[in-house]
Design a protein around this motif. Structure first.
Motif, PDB file in Angstrom:
ATOM      1  N   ASN A   7       0.880  -1.161   0.000  1.00 18.73           N
ATOM      2  CA  ASN A   7       0.000   0.000   0.000  1.00 18.73           C
ATOM      3  C   ASN A   7       0.920   1.214   0.000  1.00 18.73           C
ATOM      4  O   ASN A   7       1.584   1.493   0.996  1.00 18.73           O
ATOM      5  N   THR A   8       0.971   1.895  -1.124  1.00 20.22           N
ATOM      6  CA  THR A   8       1.852   3.052  -1.224  1.00 20.22           C
ATOM      7  C   THR A   8       1.310   4.013  -2.265  1.00 20.22           C
ATOM      8  O   THR A   8       0.233   3.811  -2.812  1.00 20.22           O
ATOM      9  N   ASN A   9       2.054   5.057  -2.520  1.00 21.40           N
ATOM     10  CA  ASN A   9       1.606   6.097  -3.444  1.00 21.40           C
ATOM     11  C   ASN A   9       2.805   6.697  -4.146  1.00 21.40           C
ATOM     12  O   ASN A   9       3.951   6.476  -3.751  1.00 21.40           O
ATOM     13  N   ALA A  10       2.535   7.471  -5.177  1.00 21.74           N
ATOM     14  CA  ALA A  10       3.609   8.053  -5.986  1.00 21.74           C
ATOM     15  C   ALA A  10       4.511   8.972  -5.170  1.00 21.74           C
ATOM     16  O   ALA A  10       5.722   9.020  -5.392  1.00 21.74           O
ATOM     17  N   MET A  11       3.946   9.689  -4.212  1.00 21.18           N
ATOM     18  CA  MET A  11       4.738  10.604  -3.393  1.00 21.18           C
ATOM     19  C   MET A  11       5.775   9.830  -2.582  1.00 21.18           C
ATOM     20  O   MET A  11       6.937  10.232  -2.501  1.00 21.18           O
ATOM     21  N   HIS A  12       5.367   8.724  -2.003  1.00 21.52           N
ATOM     22  CA  HIS A  12       6.306   7.924  -1.222  1.00 21.52           C
ATOM     23  C   HIS A  12       7.352   7.269  -2.114  1.00 21.52           C
ATOM     24  O   HIS A  12       8.529   7.176  -1.739  1.00 21.52           O
ATOM     25  N   LEU A  13       6.957   6.825  -3.287  1.00 20.94           N
ATOM     26  CA  LEU A  13       7.935   6.212  -4.186  1.00 20.94           C
ATOM     27  C   LEU A  13       8.944   7.237  -4.700  1.00 20.94           C
ATOM     28  O   LEU A  13      10.108   6.906  -4.938  1.00 20.94           O
ATOM     29  N   ARG A  14       8.531   8.470  -4.837  1.00 18.09           N
ATOM     30  CA  ARG A  14       9.465   9.527  -5.214  1.00 18.09           C
ATOM     31  C   ARG A  14      10.498   9.728  -4.091  1.00 18.09           C
ATOM     32  O   ARG A  14      11.684   9.896  -4.336  1.00 18.09           O
ATOM     33  N   TRP A  15      10.018   9.675  -2.834  1.00 15.06           N
ATOM     34  CA  TRP A  15      10.934   9.765  -1.686  1.00 15.06           C
ATOM     35  C   TRP A  15      11.942   8.613  -1.739  1.00 15.06           C
ATOM     36  O   TRP A  15      13.133   8.812  -1.509  1.00 15.06           O
ATOM     37  N   VAL A  16      11.450   7.407  -2.047  1.00 22.43           N
ATOM     38  CA  VAL A  16      12.327   6.232  -2.143  1.00 22.43           C
ATOM     39  C   VAL A  16      13.409   6.464  -3.186  1.00 22.43           C
ATOM     40  O   VAL A  16      14.590   6.209  -2.936  1.00 22.43           O
ATOM     41  N   SER A  17      13.034   6.949  -4.350  1.00 22.77           N
ATOM     42  CA  SER A  17      14.018   7.202  -5.414  1.00 22.77           C
ATOM     43  C   SER A  17      15.070   8.209  -4.967  1.00 22.77           C
ATOM     44  O   SER A  17      16.273   8.009  -5.189  1.00 22.77           O
ATOM     45  N   LYS A  18      14.632   9.274  -4.324  1.00 24.61           N
ATOM     46  CA  LYS A  18      15.579  10.280  -3.838  1.00 24.61           C
ATOM     47  C   LYS A  18      16.483   9.696  -2.757  1.00 24.61           C
ATOM     48  O   LYS A  18      17.687   9.961  -2.729  1.00 24.61           O
ATOM     49  N   TYR A  19      15.895   8.919  -1.865  1.00 20.39           N
ATOM     50  CA  TYR A  19      16.674   8.299  -0.795  1.00 20.39           C
ATOM     51  C   TYR A  19      17.759   7.398  -1.386  1.00 20.39           C
ATOM     52  O   TYR A  19      18.920   7.468  -1.000  1.00 20.39           O
ATOM     53  N   LEU A  20      17.358   6.543  -2.340  1.00 24.97           N
ATOM     54  CA  LEU A  20      18.320   5.618  -2.936  1.00 24.97           C
ATOM     55  C   LEU A  20      19.418   6.364  -3.690  1.00 24.97           C
ATOM     56  O   LEU A  20      20.584   5.965  -3.640  1.00 24.97           O
ATOM     57  N   SER A  21      19.072   7.447  -4.358  1.00 22.49           N
ATOM     58  CA  SER A  21      20.094   8.196  -5.103  1.00 22.49           C
ATOM     59  C   SER A  21      21.129   8.815  -4.159  1.00 22.49           C
ATOM     60  O   SER A  21      22.292   8.966  -4.526  1.00 22.49           O
ATOM     61  N   ARG A  22      20.716   9.130  -2.934  1.00 21.93           N
ATOM     62  CA  ARG A  22      21.638   9.723  -1.957  1.00 21.93           C
ATOM     63  C   ARG A  22      22.396   8.689  -1.121  1.00 21.93           C
ATOM     64  O   ARG A  22      23.492   8.964  -0.648  1.00 21.93           O
ATOM     65  N   HIS A  23      21.785   7.513  -0.908  1.00 11.31           N
ATOM     66  CA  HIS A  23      22.347   6.575   0.063  1.00 11.31           C
ATOM     67  C   HIS A  23      22.817   5.242  -0.496  1.00 11.31           C
ATOM     68  O   HIS A  23      23.381   4.437   0.251  1.00 11.31           O
ATOM     69  N   SER A  24      22.584   4.968  -1.747  1.00 12.06           N
ATOM     70  CA  SER A  24      22.954   3.658  -2.288  1.00 12.06           C
ATOM     71  C   SER A  24      23.774   3.819  -3.562  1.00 12.06           C
ATOM     72  O   SER A  24      23.398   4.567  -4.462  1.00 12.06           O
ATOM     73  N   ASP A  25      24.863   3.096  -3.621  1.00 12.08           N
ATOM     74  CA  ASP A  25      25.672   3.073  -4.840  1.00 12.08           C
ATOM     75  C   ASP A  25      25.185   1.993  -5.803  1.00 12.08           C
ATOM     76  O   ASP A  25      25.542   2.016  -6.972  1.00 12.08           O
ATOM     77  N   ARG A  26      24.377   1.068  -5.294  1.00  9.19           N
ATOM     78  CA  ARG A  26      23.993  -0.100  -6.098  1.00  9.19           C
ATOM     79  C   ARG A  26      22.584  -0.031  -6.666  1.00  9.19           C
ATOM     80  O   ARG A  26      22.304  -0.664  -7.667  1.00  9.19           O
ATOM     81  N   TYR A  27      21.686   0.689  -6.020  1.00  8.97           N
ATOM     82  CA  TYR A  27      20.277   0.644  -6.408  1.00  8.97           C
ATOM     83  C   TYR A  27      19.751   2.050  -6.676  1.00  8.97           C
ATOM     84  O   TYR A  27      19.980   2.952  -5.890  1.00  8.97           O
ATOM     85  N   ASP A  28      19.029   2.188  -7.770  1.00 10.14           N
ATOM     86  CA  ASP A  28      18.399   3.477  -8.043  1.00 10.14           C
ATOM     87  C   ASP A  28      16.878   3.372  -8.003  1.00 10.14           C
ATOM     88  O   ASP A  28      16.175   4.357  -8.136  1.00 10.14           O
ATOM     89  N   SER A  29      16.388   2.146  -7.795  1.00  8.73           N
ATOM     90  CA  SER A  29      14.949   1.900  -7.716  1.00  8.73           C
ATOM     91  C   SER A  29      14.722   0.582  -6.995  1.00  8.73           C
ATOM     92  O   SER A  29      15.538  -0.336  -7.105  1.00  8.73           O
TER      93      SER A  29
END
Length: 157
Positions: free
Chosen positions: A108-130
């Motif tokens: 159960n999620t929404n586009a706003m939360h998935l956008r947060w996930v993408s931003k989080y991964l771009s800042r904190h993960s070298d391996r995953y962008d999605s």
């Protein structure tokens, strides 16, 4: 019995959540307690989570509902306040399991939360962008038009 498929939720399985933090942020911002939400408030949350309304409608509803002047970014921050972090080892675990099993997300999620996930991964993960790259298919309530625990979300999946 042989296990062939694994289905992971996102909230407090892959992504650490603090729902009371979002409740407090919304109550402070809008004056709406999740515990005392009106029928219209609950419908707005549900409609957003199931993709029945656009993000702008969700945001504008709470801007109008607020007891003081607020902006769209304030609503976004309050709504995303529940999202804490995504431990890298959880992502690595899903990736490893996907080599031996068919893996899926159902959340159960929404586009706003998935956008947060993408931003989080771009800042904190070298391996995953999605998150979607980790599983065969990601099933998200806002794209499916229904949510857990409704039986049709499982049938659609």
């Amino acid at each position: 019995m042989v296990i062939k498929n694994l289905v992971f939720d996102l909230g407090n399985v892959i992504i650490n959540l603090d729902i009371p933090r979002a409740e407090s942020a919304f109550e402070e911002l809008v004056g709406v307690s999740f515990l005392e939400a009106t029928e219209d408030d609950l419908k707005t949350f549900l409609d957003f989570e199931t993709g029945r309304i656009e993000e702008a409608i969700f945001i504008n509803y709470f801007i109008r509902r607020a007891k003081k002047p607020i902006q769209a970014l304030d609503v976004i921050r309050a709504w995303n306040a529940m999202l804490i972090d995504i431990p890298e080892q959880r992502l690595q675990m899903v990736e490893a399991l996907s080599r031996s099993y068919r893996t899926f997300f159902l959340s159960n999620t929404n586009a706003m939360h998935l956008r947060w996930v993408s931003k989080y991964l771009s800042r904190h993960s070298d391996r995953y962008d999605s998150l979607d790259v980790l599983v065969e298919t990601a099933f998200y309530s806002h794209k499916m038009g229904c949510r857990k625990t409704e039986s049709n979300i499982y049938e659609m999946m």
